[in-house]
Write a protein that holds these residues in place. Structure first.
Motif, PDB file in Angstrom:
ATOM      1  N   CYS B 283       0.856  -1.182   0.000  1.00 33.89           N
ATOM      2  CA  CYS B 283       0.000   0.000   0.000  1.00 33.89           C
ATOM      3  C   CYS B 283       0.888   1.227   0.000  1.00 33.89           C
ATOM      4  O   CYS B 283       1.474   1.591   1.015  1.00 33.89           O
ATOM      5  CB  CYS B 283      -0.905  -0.007   1.237  1.00 33.89           C
ATOM      6  N   GLY B 285       0.210   4.654  -0.416  1.00 38.89           N
ATOM      7  CA  GLY B 285      -0.854   5.643  -0.530  1.00 38.89           C
ATOM      8  C   GLY B 285      -1.779   5.520   0.662  1.00 38.89           C
ATOM      9  O   GLY B 285      -1.356   5.072   1.733  1.00 38.89           O
ATOM     10  N   HIS B 286      -3.051   5.871   0.484  1.00 39.57           N
ATOM     11  CA  HIS B 286      -3.968   5.916   1.623  1.00 39.57           C
ATOM     12  C   HIS B 286      -5.230   5.100   1.326  1.00 39.57           C
ATOM     13  O   HIS B 286      -5.890   5.292   0.317  1.00 39.57           O
ATOM     14  CB  HIS B 286      -4.353   7.370   1.899  1.00 39.57           C
ATOM     15  N   ASP B 288      -9.002   4.406   2.322  1.00 42.36           N
ATOM     16  CA  ASP B 288     -10.165   4.901   3.079  1.00 42.36           C
ATOM     17  C   ASP B 288     -10.916   3.690   3.595  1.00 42.36           C
ATOM     18  O   ASP B 288     -11.705   3.086   2.869  1.00 42.36           O
ATOM     19  CB  ASP B 288     -11.107   5.714   2.169  1.00 42.36           C
ATOM     20  N   ASN B 302      -2.833  -0.889   7.526  1.00 42.69           N
ATOM     21  CA  ASN B 302      -3.058  -1.060   6.081  1.00 42.69           C
ATOM     22  C   ASN B 302      -2.644  -2.438   5.574  1.00 42.69           C
ATOM     23  O   ASN B 302      -2.139  -2.587   4.474  1.00 42.69           O
ATOM     24  CB  ASN B 302      -2.312   0.016   5.279  1.00 42.69           C
ATOM     25  N   GLY B 314      -3.573   6.974  -4.130  1.00 41.04           N
ATOM     26  CA  GLY B 314      -2.115   6.930  -3.990  1.00 41.04           C
ATOM     27  C   GLY B 314      -1.453   6.278  -5.186  1.00 41.04           C
ATOM     28  O   GLY B 314      -2.078   6.094  -6.236  1.00 41.04           O
TER      29      GLY B 314
END
Lengths: 346, 321, 203
Positions: B283, B285-286, B288, B302, B314
């Protein structure tokens, strides 16, 4: 007794035996030459014609004798069948599932006629005819779970689902591998499996529970379990351990082929519709070593499995004492030839 | 739904405009057979073919569990959502053929309860309608407190009141009627179970008040389905199937996988049940995390994602599907 | 003296916490023997305000430890000193049956007491796990013979003779919340008469 069913006993004179046809369809539980715990669940879909998987609930030549044995166990100890008060609805679900399955799969033996909630059930092998009102327990001679499981081979437990866990809160348990329903009823999934060695650390129960919590209506699953039993005794309960335990001590090389039995449980799991509970039938099949080795592949494989099983597991399954005798006996049927994958006879 | 689980082919037999926002749909089996019975609180996943886009939305069953002639659901129109409810409202007509999952219950009654105390907000009434029918048939003790915006928007309020009389209490926001929760929670016999279904804020309020008043967490039950949120498009690599897919703004990751022929397990499609939980390999990035399933620690790390409701922004997301 | 630390064991064996006062409309506290200390310590931490809505039922421990004077001195709204759990059980059943949601229930002391209070509470429908528990004092066990079903109280030795049927039983860690007892299983079923030496495991 009709020609379809054996007149035999699972106590005293132990006249139980498997016909050649029953040996051929025996659910041999080892798909390979070694054994370790696993979740090993697969969809409970109809299997080959004549196999124990052909129907949802297998009815075989031992049916009538097994039901007679169950009635005797219950007469001696009514606590073998219990249902906590909130589980009655699940009992009706189970009764419906079994009656519908048997009437569909074995129309020559069972009939179910429904007119709204007025049901008419005919069980020819046991010579039972019952008219009753579905969901009204006062119209049956006993509770719905007890009623139908007095007419169905195998042990049954019913699990309530709540708080992300399964709770064993009803059951008919007379053909068990040494566990007590009376003691365990009310426990959650981890509590009631607590005495099983190794498997908790392996994460087996966490994975199994996670899987079962999502079990869907209409998509039952199955798995095998197994142990060893001396003499064809269905009721190896902890309650009666002082009665059957000594039998293990009198085994000899001369008697092991006829007295030692492989005990296989075909376990299926079904989501029940009205109660959201899970039904867990545990169907016990017995086969004496002499019968089992008539299938060469099974003789070879059983020898290898028992020879290599860790002592801790053999202790838990209660056969460590006679393991050397078993290995010696089975060795004569193992010529070292490779075995084919899967559990079916070659 | 587990991959391979059976489905129910149905035909729509009735569509009723209940009020400005809500329509009720009735389904019967195409082959004329009986539907499976179910337990109060269960939902089905309704499959829709929305002009080439496959939508699968969960709706609570509100017909009587013992009624095997058909199933009923109610759908509240969401004009700003992704379109599932709009599709149901504008395209689904009597005679149409659709496909349902078997019922799944993530909001079951605790049958040990001495009494069932139910709190509903708005369209959250639907699971309780089935549960009350089941309890009525079994002789269970229950009490419903149903809060809604106005009499005009209170689906089923009058029907329920007429049927269950003083076991049903109605509250209209527009008439400044509010549930006196503290008083309500004070007088309940030991062994009462509390159930709440409605908007997020209502669930949080009921849970917090119950805790404050000394109710054990295990005696309080709630259900909230999340509609998969819309968002920006993003790309995901599926490690097991060796595909890279793009998730469109009004599509969930689960739907995007299905549209690309990658089967993934699911049950609720609303972030509640945990069935679609998937390992995250990488991962950058982010994520949600929009679900109710993963723990805060899992979300922060994550390492897992719930593809039914969660999205990503991301450089790269690689998951184990 | 603080809470008892037990060896890690199988998943059915209960584990206990430390009593902590929780918000509630009423508080029911049951304790035996050294469990009284857990109660006084909890109230010392939580403050005495809760005492106005607190009902305490206390009995001496199986080892004879009796701290009823100290508990009575706390000044709870209701206090009852009972000679034994058997003597207190009908009062407990009535109090639990009359209680409302929002009542916090606490038990401190021996395993037999904790198990029987949780059993009485669960019978009224409150989740078993919602009872606050802390173990103090004697570790003697309450054991059910799986063969005759009789329960032997205050078991100290393993194996021991069932006080009902006389079989020699070994004491498992397998525990039934419904029965409020550990399980005892015949140790010489396969070899009658071959009973290992009895060891004092529970004091």
């Amino acid at each position: 007794m009709s020609l379809d069913f054996n007149d035999e006993t699972f106590r005293n004179d132990f006249t139980f035996k498997n016909s050649p046809k029953a040996i051929k369809r025996f659910p041999f539980p080892f798909p390979e030459d070694s054994y370790m715990y696993s979740v090993n669940m697969e969809p409970h879909v109809p299997g080959p014609k004549g196999s124990v998987f052909e129907h949802m609930f297998d009815v075989d030549e031992h049916y009538v004798a097994e039901m007679r044995d169950r009635a005797q166990v219950l007469a001696d100890d009514p606590l073998r069948c219990q249902s906590l008060p909130h589980m009655e609805l699940a009992g009706w679900d189970l009764l419906e599932l079994i009656m519908e399955s048997k009437a569909r799969d074995y129309p020559q033996w069972f009939e179910l006629h429904k007119n709204g909630n007025h049901w008419h059930w005919i069980n020819r092998p046991l010579q039972i005819e019952q008219k009753f009102t579905f969901m009204d327990p006062t119209t049956l001679p006993c509770g719905p779970m007890e009623y139908i499981t007095r007419q169905t081979q195998g042990d049954f437990t019913l699990q309530d689902q709540r708080d992300e866990n399964l709770w064993v809160e009803a059951g008919m348990v007379t053909t068990q591998a040494d566990w007590s329903l009376d003691f365990d009823i009310g426990m959650n999934f981890h509590q009631w499996h607590a005495p099983v060695p190794k498997a908790h650390e392996m994460g087996v129960f966490d994975r199994a529970l996670k899987f079962l919590l999502k079990l869907q209506h209409g998509a039952p699953v199955r798995r095998f379990n197994w142990t060893m039993t001396v003499d064809p005794l269905l009721d190896t309960s902890p309650e009666n351990y002082p009665k059957w335990g000594p039998g293990k001590t009198t085994m000899t090389p001369e008697t092991i082929g006829s007295r030692q039995h492989l005990r296989v449980e075909l376990q299926t799991l079904h989501r029940l519709p009205r109660s959201n509970a899970i039904a867990f039938p545990i169907r016990c099949y017995l086969i004496r070593f002499e019968e089992l080795v008539t299938v060469p592949k099974w003789g070879r494989r059983l020898h290898r499995v028992i020879r290599d099983i860790p002592d801790e597991l053999a202790t838990y399954k209660g056969f460590l004492r006679n393991k050397p005798l078993m290995v010696d006996y089975l060795a004569q049927f193992d010529d070292g030839a490779p075995t084919s994958p899967g559990f079916w006879a070659d | 739904m587990s991959v391979g689980a059976p489905k129910i082919p149905v035909v729509v037999t009735e569509v009723v405009q209940v009020n400005d926002l809500i329509k009720r749909f009735r389904f019967q089996r195409r082959d004329g057979d009986a539907m499976p019975t179910f337990s109060g609180g269960a939902h089905v996943v309704v499959e829709m073919d929305d002009h080439g886009t496959r939508r699968m939305n969960p709706y609570s069953l509100m017909s009587a569990p013992s009624d095997t002639s058909g199933y009923e659901i109610s759908v509240r129109r969401d004009d700003v959502g992704r379109g599932g409810s709009l599709y149901m409202h504008t395209h689904v007509q009597p005679g149409m053929e659709m496909v349902l999952s078997h019922p799944v219950n993530l909001f079951p009654l605790d049958n040990r309860a001495k009494k069932h105390l139910m709190i509903a907000g708005g369209i959250g009434i639907t699971p309780f309608v089935a549960q009350m029918a089941q309890l009525q048939a079994m002789g269970g003790r229950f009490e419903l407190h149903y809060s809604m915006r106005s009499p005009a928007l209170g689906a089923y309020a009058q029907v329920l009141k007429a049927h269950y009389d003083d076991r049903v209490h109605l509250y209209y926001d527009e008439e400044k009627q509010f549930i006196d929760l503290k008083n309500l929670l004070k007088g309940q016999p030991l062994g009462t179970h509390l159930y709440v279904c409605g908007p997020k804020g209502m669930i949080a309020w009921v849970r917090a008040t119950a805790t404050e008043m000394g109710w054990p967490a295990l005696s309080v039950h709630s259900e909230e389905f999340l509609a998969p949120p819309v968002g920006k498009a993003f790309e995901v690599q599926l490690a097991a199937s060796g595909k890279t897919i793009t998730v469109a703004p009004n599509q969930s990751l689960l739907e995007a996988m299905e549209a690309n022929g990658v089967e993934a397990p699911y049950l609720c499609r609303g972030g509640a049940c945990g069935q679609c939980e998937t390992e995250v390999h990488r991962c950058d990035g982010h994520i949600d995390h929009n679900d109710h399933w993963l723990t805060d620690e899992q979300k922060a790390s994550n390492t897992k994602i719930m593809p039914c409701v969660s999205r990503f922004a991301g450089a790269a997301l690689v998951i184990d599907r | 003296m603080t809470k008892t630390e037990f060896e890690p064991s199988i998943k059915s064996r209960p584990v206990y916490g430390v009593l902590e006062a929780a918000p509630g409309l009423a508080h029911l506290i049951v304790a035996d023997g050294e469990g009284a200390d857990a109660v006084t310590e909890m109230i010392a931490r939580a403050g005495t305000a809760m005492l106005a809505s607190t009902h305490i039922i206390y009995m001496p421990g199986p080892n004879g430890c009796d701290k009823s004077a100290a508990l009575q001195a706390l000044g709870a709204a209701q206090f009852r000193s009972s000679p034994s759990f058997a003597a207190a059980s009908s009062r407990l059943a009535k109090v639990v049956a009359d209680a409302h949601m929002g009542t916090q229930i606490y038990v401190a002391g021996t395993e037999g007491l904790i198990a029987q209070v949780c059993q009485a509470v669960a019978a009224q429908g409150l989740p078993y796990e919602s009872v606050h528990t802390e173990h103090r004092g004697s570790t003697v066990r309450r054991v059910q013979c799986v063969h005759c079903k009789g329960i032997t109280e205050n078991v100290t030795h393993d194996p021991f003779k069932c006080s009902h049927c006389g079989l020699s039983l070994f004491v498992r860690d397998h525990f039934s919340r419904r029965i409020a007892a550990f399980q005892g299983v015949n140790i010489d079923a396969e070899d009658p008469g071959l009973v290992p030496d009895s060891v004092e495991r529970f004091k």
